[in-house]
Design a protein around this motif. Structure first.
Motif, short mmCIF file in Angstrom:
data_model
loop_
_atom_site.label_atom_id
_atom_site.label_comp_id
_atom_site.label_asym_id
_atom_site.label_seq_id
_atom_site.Cartn_x
_atom_site.Cartn_y
_atom_site.Cartn_z
N ARG A 1 -14.61 -26.97 -24.28
CA ARG A 1 -15.45 -27.44 -25.37
C ARG A 1 -15.63 -29.00 -25.02
NH1 ARG A 1 -12.57 -26.00 -30.73
NH2 ARG A 1 -13.22 -27.85 -30.94
N VAL A 2 -16.60 -29.62 -25.51
CA VAL A 2 -16.67 -31.21 -25.32
C VAL A 2 -15.71 -31.67 -26.25
CG1 VAL A 2 -18.29 -33.11 -25.74
CG2 VAL A 2 -19.11 -30.94 -24.80
N GLU A 3 -14.99 -32.60 -25.79
CA GLU A 3 -13.97 -33.21 -26.78
C GLU A 3 -14.18 -34.79 -26.41
OE1 GLU A 3 -9.96 -32.05 -26.06
OE2 GLU A 3 -10.38 -29.87 -25.69
N GLY A 4 -13.96 -35.54 -27.37
CA GLY A 4 -14.03 -36.97 -27.29
C GLY A 4 -12.75 -37.67 -27.33
N ALA A 5 -12.83 -39.09 -26.74
CA ALA A 5 -11.78 -39.80 -26.88
C ALA A 5 -11.99 -41.38 -26.49
CB ALA A 5 -10.58 -39.48 -25.91
N ALA A 6 -12.04 -42.12 -27.32
CA ALA A 6 -12.27 -43.80 -26.94
C ALA A 6 -13.52 -43.92 -26.61
CB ALA A 6 -11.35 -44.25 -25.95
N GLY A 7 -14.59 -43.32 -27.37
CA GLY A 7 -15.90 -43.55 -26.90
C GLY A 7 -16.63 -42.73 -26.03
N SER A 8 -15.73 -41.76 -25.31
CA SER A 8 -16.36 -41.00 -24.33
C SER A 8 -16.07 -39.55 -24.57
CB SER A 8 -15.43 -41.25 -22.91
OG SER A 8 -15.57 -42.55 -22.51
N LEU A 9 -17.00 -38.60 -24.03
CA LEU A 9 -17.01 -37.07 -23.96
C LEU A 9 -16.46 -36.58 -22.82
CD1 LEU A 9 -20.37 -36.54 -25.94
CD2 LEU A 9 -18.09 -36.99 -26.95
N TYR A 10 -15.67 -35.60 -22.74
CA TYR A 10 -14.98 -34.92 -21.57
C TYR A 10 -15.17 -33.54 -21.92
CZ TYR A 10 -12.39 -39.34 -21.04
OH TYR A 10 -12.26 -40.51 -20.66
N VAL A 11 -15.56 -32.97 -20.75
CA VAL A 11 -15.54 -31.32 -20.59
C VAL A 11 -14.84 -30.96 -19.23
CG1 VAL A 11 -17.20 -29.39 -20.17
CG2 VAL A 11 -17.75 -31.41 -21.79
N THR A 12 -14.19 -29.95 -19.27
CA THR A 12 -13.30 -29.34 -18.09
C THR A 12 -14.08 -28.05 -17.55
OG1 THR A 12 -11.21 -29.98 -19.02
CG2 THR A 12 -11.38 -28.50 -17.32
N VAL A 13 -14.49 -28.13 -16.49
CA VAL A 13 -15.32 -27.01 -15.90
C VAL A 13 -14.45 -26.20 -14.76
CG1 VAL A 13 -17.55 -26.42 -14.46
CG2 VAL A 13 -17.50 -28.30 -16.40
N PRO A 14 -14.05 -25.01 -15.22
CA PRO A 14 -13.61 -24.20 -13.92
C PRO A 14 -14.27 -23.84 -12.99
CG PRO A 14 -13.91 -22.93 -16.11
CD PRO A 14 -14.36 -24.22 -16.24
N VAL A 15 -13.54 -23.76 -11.67
CA VAL A 15 -14.52 -23.41 -10.53
C VAL A 15 -13.66 -22.60 -9.47
CG1 VAL A 15 -16.01 -25.39 -10.67
CG2 VAL A 15 -13.88 -25.60 -9.37
N THR A 16 -14.28 -21.82 -8.79
CA THR A 16 -13.69 -21.27 -7.62
C THR A 16 -14.63 -21.65 -6.68
OG1 THR A 16 -13.02 -19.16 -9.07
CG2 THR A 16 -13.12 -18.81 -6.62
N VAL A 17 -14.13 -22.17 -5.58
CA VAL A 17 -14.77 -22.55 -4.22
C VAL A 17 -14.71 -21.94 -3.02
CG1 VAL A 17 -15.05 -24.85 -2.75
CG2 VAL A 17 -14.59 -24.96 -5.46
#
Length: 132
Positions: A71-87
């Motif tokens: 999910r998009v999460e916010g902190a200190a004026g920014s938005l963050y998202v974690t994207v899982p990957v397999t490379v």
């Protein structure tokens, strides 16, 4: 219309698209553009642009499977998202490598005075570990 566009680009899927684009650029050996997808115009990668490119000198192919972004999460004026990957990668000598982990993407919130550049998703960090 502008608000709808801003909200559409703040989605987890939009962040995951940056990771897809990153790996497409790596596969095309366009290391300069891939480097620039990192925050702070590439510097968030932790390497100068030339060193970043050299890090892929022995890589013949690379591909990514992207999991469901968080999910998009916010902190200190920014938005963050974690994207899982397999490379998966294959080196020039034929060695195969596999990694699992995630990328964290960041963008500035849609606040007055923020620029379009600040409101684009960029890679803030990567956490990849070897996987057999």
């Amino acid at each position: 219309m502008l608000l709808a566009l801003a909200l559409a680009t703040a989605t987890p899927d939009a962040a995951a698209d940056v990771v897809r684009r990153y790996y497409a650029l790596l596969a095309a050996r366009n290391y300069a553009q891939a480097w620039r997808l990192w925050g702070d115009d590439g510097r968030a990668s932790g390497k100068p642009e030339a060193a970043f490119a050299r890090g892929f000198a022995r890589t013949a192919t690379t591909s990514v499977n992207i999991g469901r972004p968080g999910r998009v999460e916010g902190a200190a004026g920014s938005l963050y998202v974690t994207v899982p990957v397999t490379v998966s990668a294959r080196l020039l000598d034929g060695t195969r490598q596999h990694f699992t982990g995630s990328y964290t993407l960041r963008r500035v919130n849609d606040v007055p005075g923020s620029t379009a550049r600040q409101r684009r998703w960029h890679i803030a960090s990567a956490h990849l570990r070897p996987h057999a």
